[in-house]
Design a protein around this motif. Structure first.
Motif, PDB file in Angstrom:
ATOM      1  N   PHE B  46       0.842  -1.203   0.000  1.00 49.58           N
ATOM      2  CA  PHE B  46       0.000   0.000   0.000  1.00 49.58           C
ATOM      3  C   PHE B  46       0.878   1.254   0.000  1.00 49.58           C
ATOM      4  O   PHE B  46       0.661   2.186  -0.779  1.00 49.58           O
ATOM      5  CB  PHE B  46      -0.913  -0.045   1.231  1.00 49.58           C
ATOM      6  CG  PHE B  46      -1.795   1.152   1.358  1.00 49.58           C
ATOM      7  CD1 PHE B  46      -2.835   1.361   0.490  1.00 49.58           C
ATOM      8  CD2 PHE B  46      -1.586   2.074   2.370  1.00 49.58           C
ATOM      9  CE1 PHE B  46      -3.657   2.465   0.611  1.00 49.58           C
ATOM     10  CE2 PHE B  46      -2.396   3.179   2.501  1.00 49.58           C
ATOM     11  CZ  PHE B  46      -3.434   3.375   1.620  1.00 49.58           C
ATOM     12  N   VAL B  48       4.035   1.477  -0.846  1.00 55.67           N
ATOM     13  CA  VAL B  48       4.789   1.562  -2.113  1.00 55.67           C
ATOM     14  C   VAL B  48       3.887   2.064  -3.241  1.00 55.67           C
ATOM     15  O   VAL B  48       4.313   2.849  -4.083  1.00 55.67           O
ATOM     16  CB  VAL B  48       5.409   0.189  -2.468  1.00 55.67           C
ATOM     17  CG1 VAL B  48       6.030   0.223  -3.853  1.00 55.67           C
ATOM     18  CG2 VAL B  48       6.471  -0.188  -1.462  1.00 55.67           C
ATOM     19  N   ALA B  49       2.635   1.618  -3.215  1.00 51.69           N
ATOM     20  CA  ALA B  49       1.695   2.081  -4.254  1.00 51.69           C
ATOM     21  C   ALA B  49       1.526   3.593  -4.180  1.00 51.69           C
ATOM     22  O   ALA B  49       1.491   4.275  -5.213  1.00 51.69           O
ATOM     23  CB  ALA B  49       0.348   1.387  -4.085  1.00 51.69           C
ATOM     24  N   SER B  52       4.548   5.095  -5.505  1.00 49.49           N
ATOM     25  CA  SER B  52       4.579   4.830  -6.943  1.00 49.49           C
ATOM     26  C   SER B  52       3.712   5.807  -7.734  1.00 49.49           C
ATOM     27  O   SER B  52       4.129   6.292  -8.788  1.00 49.49           O
ATOM     28  CB  SER B  52       4.122   3.392  -7.191  1.00 49.49           C
ATOM     29  OG  SER B  52       4.269   3.075  -8.538  1.00 49.49           O
TER      30      SER B  52
END
Lengths: 422, 264
Positions: B46, B48-49, B52
């Protein structure tokens, strides 16, 4: 029963209860996390992907519509009007000019508004039309009525101008600037010094009538859209002509003779049929090196072979729906995203579309490139992390198994036969 | 390790004794442990998303966005005029159609109600027709047909009433003829029957429409396709050929002829 046994029984019961509770709590946490990830995914799609435009399938003549850009915000004054040009910057962002805002309007590749440039206060842009973007982001804009090409940095600073009569189109490469004009085109170096000026206004082979599109290939060859003569031509970097083809009936066939307007039929080429152009304007080169021309009156994009100018295909339908055109005037290609940005003039919008066979490289590269322009690109890092985690897990698991096996082998209590059985 | 294994661990030395009397935590349960690993992984995923989407420019600078589709643009333009209190029924119609187009059925229904209380649609029964369109878009075809019937009745009665009133009203009514919405209502019915698969009724509605507008090539094509569905290929061919008179290269008409194996 010993004390230790009692303790063992209590521990087992208490642990089982705690374990059940722990499982429930963690299951709940997992569900919440899953929902959260789902929500993030939904928001991502909502942010990038474009809503479905219609319940009815729209006929687009072979074009794949990606998105449209209608304006800077929801305010009525911020809507584009009579889109003139759209060019892609090296970072994938899109610069736009229209007939209303007297500015260079900047959007992200996803169509979000970033800002506008109107030039410095003491030297504002007057009416920028066609634009081209250099590899460092510098913007070259045609000022038709001013008779100049204005050069602007992305910080709205003036970076010079070249006085060229009636500039109608511009293209830029690493070492050249090519400017199309009403009467021909000029090849300039990056300082704006003319290398070669070609043409005069007219209908002969070495003449031009409104060069509304110029494009520079990677090898330096120059392609020219001679609009009212309805011709395409190609030149080497020094300005020597490689080929010239008529692409349809000229729009300048009529002449005043003895006070009467006389139309002369041109018979030197096939001027009708599906492959005939009605009015070639903007021109670009796609990833496969093909010439792509915006045909204003046919509301289409036509593709030609760069080696000899032969017709390849035509795509597009007239109409107001997304994916259709109403007087497209310019087209540029973004090789990173494998899409075309088209100034769809009378639909008052910029359209981002794809054509079959436009990509460089093989189908896989093309598919990855196209996928990365959508919401999928936000999943790249989480995906890589997940991949890394799986690899680490597999490596650790294998190492542990190997260690256990070694321990078993070296254990004196277990015979080789038992080890074999295990 | 199972719960029983854990409870019956041998206590051969001091350390083992300590283990035996320790109150074990929930993380000694392998299922809980696995679940907590998965949960931690999801949290990391989550985070990292979120990073990202920042890095890839999905969110960040330039979050202003204008309309992305024609439907959004139409909705914006007509919505602004409606918000400014326009009394133009055509603008209301466009606004409601745009809402239906982007699937905002609830707002479309509210707009129909607002429009009824704001604008006079007695001549064209515009809001009843809009309701028919809305119901059709929602897949409620029978209700859409009923609403279209109601709109046709309203239009007819309004027209008859104005003629009967005589004077200037009758003169204007005679001059204008019946509202074009009458034809629109017929087509809404025809399409609803088509979507219901009731081809005979659909053809009946196309017939009524084409009686007044025999040059409507797209409707001729629609009727031709309906004729194919009921197995009347001669009638279908006639319709496709009639359509080609008005649109010589009509891809739909040519496809229709191909479908029945007729010569182009």
């Amino acid at each position: 029963m010993s004390d230790t046994a009692y303790v063992g029984a209590d521990v087992t019961t208490g642990r089982a209860v705690r374990s059940r509770r722990g499982r429930r709590i963690l299951a709940l946490v997992l569900v919440v996390l899953m929902l959260l990830l789902g929500l993030v995914t939904y928001l991502l799609f909502n942010l990038i992907s474009v809503p479905r435009t219609s319940n009815v399938a729209v006929e687009t003549g072979g074009i794949t519509w990606v998105r449209s850009i209608y304006g800077m915000s929801d305010a009525e004054d911020d809507q584009l009007a009579r889109a003139q040009s759209a060019a892609t910057a090296p970072d994938g962002s899109i610069w736009v000019t229209d007939g209303q805002h007297q500015a260079l309007i900047h959007f992200t590749a996803d169509g979000r508004y970033l800002g506008s440039l109107s030039g410095p206060d003491d030297l504002p842009l007057f009416s920028p039309s066609r634009i081209a973007i250099d590899t460092d982001g510098t913007i070259y804009a045609c000022e038709l009525t001013e008779g100049a090409i204005r050069v602007l940095t992305t910080n709205n600073e003036d970076a010079g101008s070249f006085g060229i009569p009636e500039p109608t189109s511009v293209a830029v490469s690493s070492d050249r600037i090519v400017v199309g004009t009403v009467a021909g085109f000029a090849i300039l170096d990056k300082e704006g010094t003319p290398i070669k000026v070609l043409g005069s206004r007219g209908k002969a082979d070495d003449q031009f009538d409104y060069v509304h599109g110029v494009a520079i290939a990677e090898n330096g060859n120059i392609f020219v859209s001679d609009s009212y003569n309805n011709r395409l031509s190609a030149y080497d970097p020094e300005g020597n002509r490689l080929w010239i083809v008529r692409t349809g009936k000229p729009a300048n066939g009529a002449e005043m003779t003895d006070g009467s307007l006389v139309t002369q039929d041109v018979t030197d080429a096939a001027l009708s049929g599906d492959d005939a152009m009605q009015l070639p304007l903007g021109i670009t080169l796609d990833g496969a090196g093909r010439i792509v021309v915006a045909d204003m009156f046919d509301c289409a994009l036509a593709v030609f072979d760069p080696t000899d100018g032969s017709f390849v295909a035509k795509y597009g339908e007239v109409g107001p729906d997304d994916g259709q055109f109403f007087y497209p005037v310019s087209v540029t290609y973004d090789s990173e995203r494998d899409w075309f940005t088209v100034a769809d003039s009378l639909n008052n919008r910029i359209q981002i579309v794809r054509l079959p066979g436009s990509s460089a490289g093989n189908g896989v590269v093309s598919a990855v490139r196209r996928a990365m322009t959508g919401p999928l690109r936000a999943c790249v890092y989480p995906f890589l992390l997940l991949l890394l985690a799986i690899i680490v897990w597999l490596v650790v698991r294998r190492a542990r198994k190997r260690r256990e096996l070694t321990e078993l082998k070296t254990s004196p209590q277990i015979s080789d036969t038992e080890l074999g059985e295990q | 390790m199972s719960e029983t294994d854990f409870a019956q661990e041998p206590q051969s030395d001091d350390l083992s004794s300590k283990r035996a009397v320790r109150r074990p935590g929930v993380f000694d349960d392998p299922v809980v442990r696995t679940m907590s690993y998965v949960a931690s992984g999801l949290v990391i995923l989550f985070l990292v998303a979120i990073v990202s989407v920042m890095i890839t420019g999905v969110v960040g600078a330039g979050n202003n966005r204008g309309p992305r589709t024609l439907a959004e643009k139409n909705l914006l333009v007509s919505g602004t005029e409606v918000a400014n209190g326009t009394a133009d029924v055509n603008v209301w119609n466009e606004y409601i159609s745009s809402l239906i187009g982007v699937g905002e059925y609830g707002r479309a229904r509210r707009a129909i109600e607002d429009g009824r209380s704001t604008v006079d649609d007695s001549i064209g029964a515009d809001f009843t027709l809009a309701e028919a369109r809305l119901l059709s878009a929602q897949g409620k075809y029978n209700e859409a047909i009923a609403a279209a019937d109601k709109a046709m009745t309203q239009i007819q009665e309004s027209y008859d009433g104005r003629i009967a009133a005589g004077g200037e009203s009758a003169r204007v009514a005679n001059l204008d003829g019946m509202s074009d919405n009458f034809g629109v209502a017929i087509l809404i019915k025809a399409y609803a029957y088509r979507d219901l698969g009731e081809w005979d009724q659909a053809i009946e509605q196309y017939d009524i429409y084409l009686k007044d507008d025999s040059t409507a090539a797209d409707i001729l094509i629609d009727r031709g396709n309906a004729h194919i569905k009921v197995g009347n290929e001669d009638a279908a061919e006639k319709d496709f050929r009639a359509a080609l008179k008005f649109i010589p290269n009509s891809a739909e008409a040519i496809a229709g002829l191909d479908a029945i194996g007729a010569k182009r």
